[in-house]
Structure formats: structure tokens, C-alpha cells
Design a protein around this motif. Structure first.
Motif, mmCIF file in Angstrom:
data_model
loop_
_atom_site.group_PDB
_atom_site.id
_atom_site.type_symbol
_atom_site.label_atom_id
_atom_site.label_comp_id
_atom_site.label_asym_id
_atom_site.label_seq_id
_atom_site.Cartn_x
_atom_site.Cartn_y
_atom_site.Cartn_z
ATOM 1 N N GLY A 101 9.546 53.056 74.247
ATOM 2 C CA GLY A 101 8.582 52.469 73.333
ATOM 3 C C GLY A 101 9.104 51.190 72.693
ATOM 4 O O GLY A 101 10.308 50.926 72.642
ATOM 5 N N LEU A 102 8.178 50.419 72.156
ATOM 6 C CA LEU A 102 8.515 49.086 71.659
ATOM 7 C C LEU A 102 9.450 49.111 70.455
ATOM 8 O O LEU A 102 10.402 48.327 70.380
ATOM 9 C CB LEU A 102 7.226 48.322 71.314
ATOM 10 C CG LEU A 102 7.415 46.862 70.895
ATOM 11 C CD1 LEU A 102 8.117 46.058 71.985
ATOM 12 C CD2 LEU A 102 6.068 46.227 70.560
ATOM 13 N N GLN A 103 9.221 49.997 69.492
ATOM 14 C CA GLN A 103 10.040 49.998 68.283
ATOM 15 C C GLN A 103 11.499 50.331 68.588
ATOM 16 O O GLN A 103 12.417 49.630 68.131
ATOM 17 C CB GLN A 103 9.485 51.001 67.272
ATOM 18 C CG GLN A 103 8.355 50.438 66.428
ATOM 19 C CD GLN A 103 8.822 49.360 65.462
ATOM 20 O OE1 GLN A 103 9.614 49.615 64.567
ATOM 21 N NE2 GLN A 103 8.321 48.154 65.649
ATOM 22 N N LYS A 104 11.741 51.387 69.329
ATOM 23 C CA LYS A 104 13.112 51.750 69.681
ATOM 24 C C LYS A 104 13.764 50.662 70.525
ATOM 25 O O LYS A 104 14.936 50.312 70.335
ATOM 26 C CB LYS A 104 13.141 53.084 70.431
ATOM 27 C CG LYS A 104 12.746 54.286 69.608
ATOM 28 C CD LYS A 104 13.806 54.626 68.574
ATOM 29 C CE LYS A 104 13.485 55.935 67.879
ATOM 30 N NZ LYS A 104 14.458 56.274 66.816
ATOM 31 N N ALA A 105 13.003 50.133 71.481
ATOM 32 C CA ALA A 105 13.536 49.082 72.346
ATOM 33 C C ALA A 105 13.899 47.848 71.526
ATOM 34 O O ALA A 105 14.967 47.245 71.707
ATOM 35 C CB ALA A 105 12.506 48.723 73.417
ATOM 36 N N MET A 106 13.002 47.463 70.626
ATOM 37 C CA MET A 106 13.246 46.299 69.788
ATOM 38 C C MET A 106 14.479 46.519 68.915
ATOM 39 O O MET A 106 15.309 45.612 68.761
ATOM 40 C CB MET A 106 12.023 46.028 68.916
ATOM 41 C CG MET A 106 12.001 44.652 68.289
ATOM 42 S SD MET A 106 11.595 43.338 69.460
ATOM 43 C CE MET A 106 9.810 43.507 69.517
ATOM 44 N N GLY A 107 14.610 47.712 68.362
ATOM 45 C CA GLY A 107 15.756 48.012 67.512
ATOM 46 C C GLY A 107 17.071 47.886 68.257
ATOM 47 O O GLY A 107 18.027 47.283 67.760
ATOM 48 N N LEU A 108 17.139 48.456 69.471
ATOM 49 C CA LEU A 108 18.378 48.378 70.246
ATOM 50 C C LEU A 108 18.701 46.942 70.627
ATOM 51 O O LEU A 108 19.866 46.526 70.608
ATOM 52 C CB LEU A 108 18.257 49.242 71.512
ATOM 53 C CG LEU A 108 18.184 50.746 71.300
ATOM 54 C CD1 LEU A 108 18.049 51.459 72.636
ATOM 55 C CD2 LEU A 108 19.413 51.265 70.556
ATOM 56 N N ALA A 109 17.672 46.163 70.994
ATOM 57 C CA ALA A 109 17.901 44.787 71.427
ATOM 58 C C ALA A 109 18.262 43.862 70.262
ATOM 59 O O ALA A 109 19.142 43.003 70.385
ATOM 60 C CB ALA A 109 16.659 44.256 72.142
ATOM 61 N N LEU A 110 17.590 44.041 69.123
ATOM 62 C CA LEU A 110 17.803 43.137 67.995
ATOM 63 C C LEU A 110 19.115 43.408 67.257
ATOM 64 O O LEU A 110 19.722 42.485 66.706
ATOM 65 C CB LEU A 110 16.642 43.236 67.007
ATOM 66 C CG LEU A 110 15.282 42.731 67.501
ATOM 67 C CD1 LEU A 110 14.218 42.972 66.443
ATOM 68 C CD2 LEU A 110 15.346 41.248 67.864
ATOM 69 N N THR A 111 19.528 44.639 67.215
ATOM 70 C CA THR A 111 20.735 44.979 66.457
ATOM 71 C C THR A 111 21.989 45.126 67.306
ATOM 72 O O THR A 111 23.105 45.033 66.811
ATOM 73 C CB THR A 111 20.549 46.309 65.691
ATOM 74 O OG1 THR A 111 20.452 47.390 66.635
ATOM 75 C CG2 THR A 111 19.297 46.269 64.826
ATOM 76 N N GLY A 112 21.804 45.383 68.607
ATOM 77 C CA GLY A 112 22.958 45.656 69.449
ATOM 78 C C GLY A 112 23.646 46.966 69.096
ATOM 79 O O GLY A 112 24.823 47.172 69.405
#
Length: 262
Positions: free
Chosen positions: A156-167
Motif C-alpha cells: 500500500g501507498l502509506q507503508k511504501a511511502m514511509g519506507l522510501a521517505l525515511t529509509g
């Protein structure tokens, strides 16, 4: 291909199963242009071997893959798009479209492009203590090697965004819980579980495995009506195979099926 020609991967085959081991353990199997070249040679061998039904990708030593080796002399730091076009994009596309089922067996670190190489597999399994890291942001980059495609579709977008944005680093167990990978295991049984999964799939009807892979991979680009048509056409092809008739006979006779991929 002579195994002696390979220095950065190990290529092995047993019956219907091939295995590619990333083999730069002193560098956590970080990827180089040479490793990509050898990877391509191994995949060519698989293409030419009609017996191979399953491919396992794993790492030697203490980890799966730490991503791109930034010290590789063949890496053009000012032309990263060229590196993606020449090496990473063809590799990821090839793994996701080849007829064989690809299993990534992850222990230790899977970071950056190494993480997304693992996610390019049809089934990703890992030790519970493994580390999955979208490390790109930490050096001013964005996920590549298919990361922006695999992540949102799996979790999903939220989890994916979190992993990508924060590393942020997550463990294999966490990756399992959020649906990023198929399963996680205690590290001491990961090798045996990998072999068991590969052998289980190798006994399945290969034509059906390929059709499942093709239909699943392409489903994101179709409407439900279009996908129903894909299922209809593929099922019609499979219904004409010897494996289908063997499967039905085995079911009715209450015996194990003996598939021959025809």
C-alpha cells in the motif's frame, strides 16, 4: 558456461532447480557491473535449459545484498540513469517476466537495489532477523530497481511511502507481517525452508506455474473484465495439456500426480 569463468556469482543446478548465489561476501554482495554481467550469463543458461523450473537467488556470507557498490570503477556517478538502463532495469524486467518461478532467500542485509532485487522475486522469503532497507534517501536518491513499483503494490501507498521517505530498516519478521514478503523463518532453518519450497514448486506442473506468474504480474495493468478474459484464455490452454489430464487422473485415483511439463 563454465563455473570457473564466474568470480562474483556462483551458478548451480539440481534437477529442475537453479541457484544463483551473489558471491562478494567481503562486500556484503554489493552489486557491480561485473556481477550484472555474470548474472546475465547465468540467466542465459537458464533460458537454454528446458529442465529448469525454479530459480533461487541468495547471498554468500553474512548478508543477501547491500545494493550497488558505490566504489565500482565501472559506475558513472554522474550518469546513474545509464547504469539503470544497462544493468538494473533489464535484470528486474527479466526476473519478473521469465517463465521460471524466482525465489529470493534473504538473510542479513538487503539494502537499496539489493532490497528491490529481493522484491523482484515471485516469492521472497527471509530470516526473521534479516534487514530490509530502502536506503536510497540516505544518499540523496530515490528507490530504483523497481522499488517504486513493488513497494506500493505489496504493502500500500502509506507503508511504501514511509519506507522510501525515511529509509527505515525493518526486519524480515516485520516484512512478513506487513505483507512485503511471503514468509519469514528462524535463521537456522532458512536454508532448509528455501530448499523445501523450491522442491515443492519443482514438482508442480511448470506450464501452470508460468501461466500463474504471467497473469499475476500483468493484472495491475488490466480491468477486471480484461483479466477475466486472460484467465479464460490461459485456462483453455492449460486444459489441453498432459499435466492437466494427469492431475485429474491422479485426483480421481487418489494418488500423487506425476507432471512432465507437457
Amino acid at each position: 558456461m563454465n563455473q570457473a569463468e564466474l568470480t562474483e556469482i556462483i551458478y548451480e543446478t539440481t534437477d529442475r532447480v537453479a541457484q544463483i548465489t551473489l558471491n562478494r561476501p567481503d562486500k556484503l554482495n554489493s552489486l557491480t557491473a561485473k556481477m550484472h554481467e555474470e548474472f546475465r550469463l547465468a540467466l542465459d543458461c537458464i533460458d537454454q535449459d528446458p529442465r529448469i523450473q525454479i530459480l533461487i537467488i541468495k547471498g554468500a556470507g553474512k548478508g543477501f545484498c547491500a545494493g550497488q557498490d558505490l566504489s565500482d570503477p565501472d559506475l558513472k556517478l554522474n550518469h546513474l540513469g545509464e547504469t539503470l538502463e544497462i544493468n538494473y532495469n533489464p535484470l528486474i524486467y527479466r526476473l519478473t517476466t521469465m517463465k521460471q518461478i524466482v525465489i529470493a532467500s534473504v538473510h542479513g542485509v538487503a539494502a537499496g537495489a539489493g532490497c528491490n532485487l529481493a522484491l523482484a522475486a515471485d516469492l521472497t522469503i527471509a530470516s526473521k532477523s534479516a534487514s530490509f532497507i530502502q536506503a536510497f534517501i540516505k544518499i540523496g536518491l530515490m528507490p530504483d530497481a523497481g522499488g517504486t513499483w513493488f513497494l506500493p503494490k505489496r504493502i500500500g501507498l502509506q507503508k511504501a511511502m514511509g519506507l522510501a521517505l525515511t529509509g527505515e530498516k525493518i526486519t524480515g519478521e516485520q516484512a512478513d507481517q506487513m505483507g512485503l514478503i511471503w514468509k519469514s523463518f528462524d535463521e537456522e532453518i532458512l536454508i532448509s525452508e528455501t530448499a523445501q519450497l523450491a522442491n515443492q514448486l519443482a514438482k508442480m506442473p511448470g506450464l501452470a506455474l508460468t501461466e500463474i506468474k504471467k497473469a499475476m504480474q500483468s493484472s495491475f495493468n488490466r480491468t477486471l473484465v480484461e483479466q477475466l478474459a486472460v484467465e479464460c484464455e490461459a485456462q483453455d490452454r492449460l486444459g489441453k495439456t498432459n499435466d492437466f489430464h494427469e492431475g485429474v487422473s491422479a485426483f480421481l485415483e487418489k494418488r500423487p500426480a506425476r507432471f512432465n511439463n507437457s
